[in-house]
Design an enzyme around this catalytic site. Structure first.
Site, mmCIF file in Angstrom:
data_model
loop_
_atom_site.group_PDB
_atom_site.id
_atom_site.type_symbol
_atom_site.label_atom_id
_atom_site.label_comp_id
_atom_site.label_asym_id
_atom_site.label_seq_id
_atom_site.Cartn_x
_atom_site.Cartn_y
_atom_site.Cartn_z
ATOM 1 N N TYR A 58 0.823 -1.222 0.000
ATOM 2 C CA TYR A 58 0.000 0.000 0.000
ATOM 3 C C TYR A 58 0.853 1.266 0.000
ATOM 4 O O TYR A 58 0.680 2.129 -0.870
ATOM 5 C CB TYR A 58 -0.962 -0.020 1.191
ATOM 6 C CG TYR A 58 -1.824 1.213 1.299
ATOM 7 C CD1 TYR A 58 -2.911 1.403 0.449
ATOM 8 C CD2 TYR A 58 -1.557 2.183 2.255
ATOM 9 C CE1 TYR A 58 -3.701 2.541 0.557
ATOM 10 C CE2 TYR A 58 -2.340 3.313 2.367
ATOM 11 C CZ TYR A 58 -3.414 3.489 1.515
ATOM 12 O OH TYR A 58 -4.180 4.617 1.618
ATOM 13 N N LYS A 62 1.415 4.156 -3.122
ATOM 14 C CA LYS A 62 1.123 5.578 -2.961
ATOM 15 C C LYS A 62 2.304 6.443 -3.410
ATOM 16 O O LYS A 62 2.112 7.491 -4.039
ATOM 17 C CB LYS A 62 0.760 5.881 -1.506
ATOM 18 C CG LYS A 62 -0.562 5.290 -1.056
ATOM 19 C CD LYS A 62 -1.712 5.852 -1.868
ATOM 20 C CE LYS A 62 -3.046 5.327 -1.392
ATOM 21 N NZ LYS A 62 -4.184 5.836 -2.222
ATOM 22 N N PRO A 85 -3.668 12.708 3.646
ATOM 23 C CA PRO A 85 -4.310 12.573 4.959
ATOM 24 C C PRO A 85 -3.663 11.457 5.780
ATOM 25 O O PRO A 85 -3.073 10.514 5.232
ATOM 26 C CB PRO A 85 -5.757 12.212 4.614
ATOM 27 C CG PRO A 85 -5.884 12.366 3.128
ATOM 28 C CD PRO A 85 -4.525 12.209 2.580
ATOM 29 N N VAL A 86 -3.824 11.558 7.091
ATOM 30 C CA VAL A 86 -3.410 10.488 7.992
ATOM 31 C C VAL A 86 -4.595 9.538 8.186
ATOM 32 O O VAL A 86 -5.396 9.363 7.280
ATOM 33 C CB VAL A 86 -2.892 11.073 9.327
ATOM 34 C CG1 VAL A 86 -1.582 11.796 9.126
ATOM 35 C CG2 VAL A 86 -3.927 12.001 9.981
ATOM 36 N N VAL A 88 -8.095 8.575 8.840
ATOM 37 C CA VAL A 88 -9.306 9.395 8.716
ATOM 38 C C VAL A 88 -10.461 8.743 9.461
ATOM 39 O O VAL A 88 -10.768 7.563 9.254
ATOM 40 C CB VAL A 88 -9.676 9.592 7.231
ATOM 41 C CG1 VAL A 88 -10.923 10.473 7.110
ATOM 42 C CG2 VAL A 88 -8.517 10.197 6.461
ATOM 43 N N SER A 100 -11.023 3.031 8.688
ATOM 44 C CA SER A 100 -10.291 2.971 9.952
ATOM 45 C C SER A 100 -11.181 3.231 11.169
ATOM 46 O O SER A 100 -10.701 3.166 12.299
ATOM 47 C CB SER A 100 -9.147 3.991 9.925
ATOM 48 O OG SER A 100 -9.599 5.248 9.470
#
Length: 229
Positions: A58, A62, A85-86, A88, A100
């Protein structure tokens, strides 16, 4: 992006990436601070294929996607801004959640599998960095309309599973939080992911602390049936 070039009318492209493209790299010790200049190490990730998909393939994907988009934008003269983003969280219309949210509610729900996933997030990132979905949406609009250029981290705060357990036990005493599963983890983040660039350019977060984030998240968890009360 090819269609944007062909149209000739698109002023800016906003790519949504992830801080998985920033934090997945070998970092020894504590006290690391990462910003937009940091990149996950693809060679390191390829060499650790024995890890889980979310910890290896993953983040590598990215990085490769971001760099391919940047190269294409530079070649074609497109204005490109990347939002990273971290983790979310927050309420949404979805009634079947594969995000998440269950992991971040796991200390309250007592779901052991999700607690394991929460631990994986911390091990992969060096912390549990959180941001509310509303702020991610607002950051996307900001990136399109007001940001200058480059990458933008979207992160409200950096915490840990142990710190979350302490916070949640005090805020929601009606839940019996078992912190034995995470007691071996560090109390403070090994790695902090900073969102200074976004803030310095004028963005202001709506959800600024754990209290505000969990006020919304717990209501959503009850709606989903993840939390009984």
């Amino acid at each position: 992006m090819r269609s944007c070039v062909k149209a000739g009318t698109v002023k800016r492209v906003v790519l949504t990436s992830s801080t998985a493209a920033i934090s997945s790299r070998p970092l020894e010790g504590d006290g690391h601070v990462l910003d937009e200049d940091s990149w996950s190490d693809v060679d390191y990730l390829r060499a650790t294929k024995s890890g889980t998909w979310v910890r290896t393939a993953y983040p590598a994907s990215k990085v490769l996607a971001e760099k391919a988009a940047m190269a294409f934008a530079e070649e074609k003269g497109l204005s490109l801004v990347t939002v990273c983003p971290v983790v979310v969280v927050g309420g949404a219309p979805a009634t079947n959640v594969k995000t998440s949210v269950p992991e971040v509610l796991s200390l309250l729900s007592g779901d052991d599998d999700m607690v394991d996933n929460l631990e994986l997030i911390e091990k992969a990132s060096g912390s549990i960095p959180l941001v509310h979905i509303d702020d991610v949406c607002r950051a996307e609009i900001f990136a399109a309309e007001e940001a200058t250029s480059g990458r933008y981290i979207v992160c409200t705060l950096n915490t840990t599973a142990v710190a979350l357990a302490h916070f949640l036990a005090a805020k929601y005493p009606q839940y019996e939080i078992n912190d034995d599963r995470i007691g071996h983890l560090p109390e403070k983040p090994r790695v902090s992911i900073w969102s200074d660039k976004l803030i310095k350019e004028g963005f202001e977060y709506k959800y600024k602390n754990l209290d505000e984030i969990y006020d919304d998240l717990v209501v959503y968890g009850r709606t989903l049936g993840l939390l009984k009360y």
